[in-house]
Design a protein around this motif. Structure first.
Motif, PDB file in Angstrom:
ATOM      1  N   MET A 223     -32.407  18.532 -37.365  1.00 47.01           N
ATOM      2  CA  MET A 223     -33.187  17.763 -38.311  1.00 47.01           C
ATOM      3  C   MET A 223     -32.493  17.662 -39.662  1.00 47.01           C
ATOM      4  N   LYS A 225     -29.305  17.233 -40.206  1.00 51.66           N
ATOM      5  CA  LYS A 225     -28.388  16.094 -40.149  1.00 51.66           C
ATOM      6  C   LYS A 225     -29.154  14.779 -40.240  1.00 51.66           C
ATOM      7  N   THR A 226     -30.272  14.684 -39.551  1.00 50.53           N
ATOM      8  CA  THR A 226     -31.070  13.451 -39.560  1.00 50.53           C
ATOM      9  C   THR A 226     -31.512  13.105 -40.977  1.00 50.53           C
ATOM     10  N   THR A 229     -28.145  12.846 -43.844  1.00 48.36           N
ATOM     11  CA  THR A 229     -27.221  11.708 -43.725  1.00 48.36           C
ATOM     12  C   THR A 229     -27.893  10.379 -44.059  1.00 48.36           C
ATOM     13  N   GLY A 230     -29.199  10.412 -44.276  1.00 46.57           N
ATOM     14  CA  GLY A 230     -29.891   9.200 -44.693  1.00 46.57           C
ATOM     15  C   GLY A 230     -30.010   9.093 -46.196  1.00 46.57           C
TER      16      GLY A 230
END
Length: 278
Positions: A223, A225-226, A229-230
């Motif tokens: 989670m 990374k999710t 990276t946004g």
């Protein structure tokens, strides 16, 4: 024939036989011509004008900026090291293969000695030299990052400006061991983020936010990374600013391991000295 004549003839024959035998004996003792084998094959010698950069374990996980034509002399102080072939066209091997030099005065099995490899920089650009080992002494298995070695070479014009590492640091540990709601040991998990992992950096032509996003995509998991990276991470006066993150059930557990992953790797980037969570 007179007796005196027979005696003289016999003596002459004996002397002649001895002389002939001496000549034959001398001939047999003549040593055969020395045979010479083919000349040994040696590695090409770099130009004398080329400078040489010595690289060893102390340079681990560093970035070295050199000029085109520089000779890179890598010497690692254990015969257990296995030097990996350098990928790309920036570095040209000078030696056909690594030279392993052991120390006979030490007991076998300790890996005492050196492994050496030489390269010459033949083109501007970036290259990575890496090596690995599984044994760190007699019957002693390597732990953590002891069995990993990596150096980034930035050559020619590419080295005129600060270059970002082409590696990130990750952990082999399960995040839930340190961050599970009951245990929230963010600092303990941070200490496990020591494994060197190569990745392909974003091109220099893209925005700084995109370059940092590539770093975070390679160094975060799950989670974290999710979410991370946004975001568009900005840098101001050496501080990397992380935009606000919306809360959700379990956000504290995720951020317990996410913050160390982000901070450890952003602080390795040139020009970043702190991380600010807004």
């Amino acid at each position: 024939m007179k007796k005196s004549t027979l005696v003289i003839t016999a003596v002459a024959l004996i002397i002649g036989g001895i002389g002939g035998g001496f000549i034959i004996h001398q001939y047999l003792r003549t040593p055969p011509a020395t045979k010479t084998g083919p000349s040994p094959i040696t590695a090409p010698t770099p130009a004398l004008s080329a400078s040489t950069v010595q690289v060893s374990e102390k340079d681990k996980d560093s970035t070295l900026r050199v000029e085109n034509g520089t000779v890179i002399d890598l010497v690692l102080s254990s015969t257990y090291w296995k030097i990996q072939p350098a990928a790309g066209v920036v570095l040209k091997p000078i030696l056909p293969e690594p030279i392993v030099t052991g120390v006979l005065s030490h007991p076998p099995g300790m890996g005492t000695g050196t492994v050496e490899m030489k390269y010459q920089v033949v083109q501007d650009g970036t290259a990575t030299i890496s090596a690995s080992r599984t044994t760190c002494g007699e019957a002693l298995r390597c732990t953590g990052t002891q069995g990993e070695f990596m150096v980034t070479i930035v050559a020619g014009a590419s080295g005129s400006a600060a270059a970002a590492p082409s590696t990130v640091l990750v952990s082999d540990e399960d995040t839930t061991k340190y961050c599970n709601g009951t245990v929230m040991d963010s600092d303990g998990y941070r200490k496990t983020i020591i494994k060197i992992q190569p990745f392909v950096p974003a091109p220099a032509s893209v925005s700084q936010a995109d370059r940092l996003r590539a770093v975070l995509a390679a160094s975060t998991t799950g989670m974290c990374k999710t979410i991370i990276t946004g975001l568009d991470v900005t840098v101001n006066d050496g501080a990397a600013h992380i935009p606000p993150i919306d809360g959700w059930a379990g956000v504290s557990i995720t951020m317990c391991s996410c913050k160390p992953q982000v901070e450890v790797n952003l602080l390795r980037q040139p020009g970043i000295t702190s991380v600010v969570w807004e």
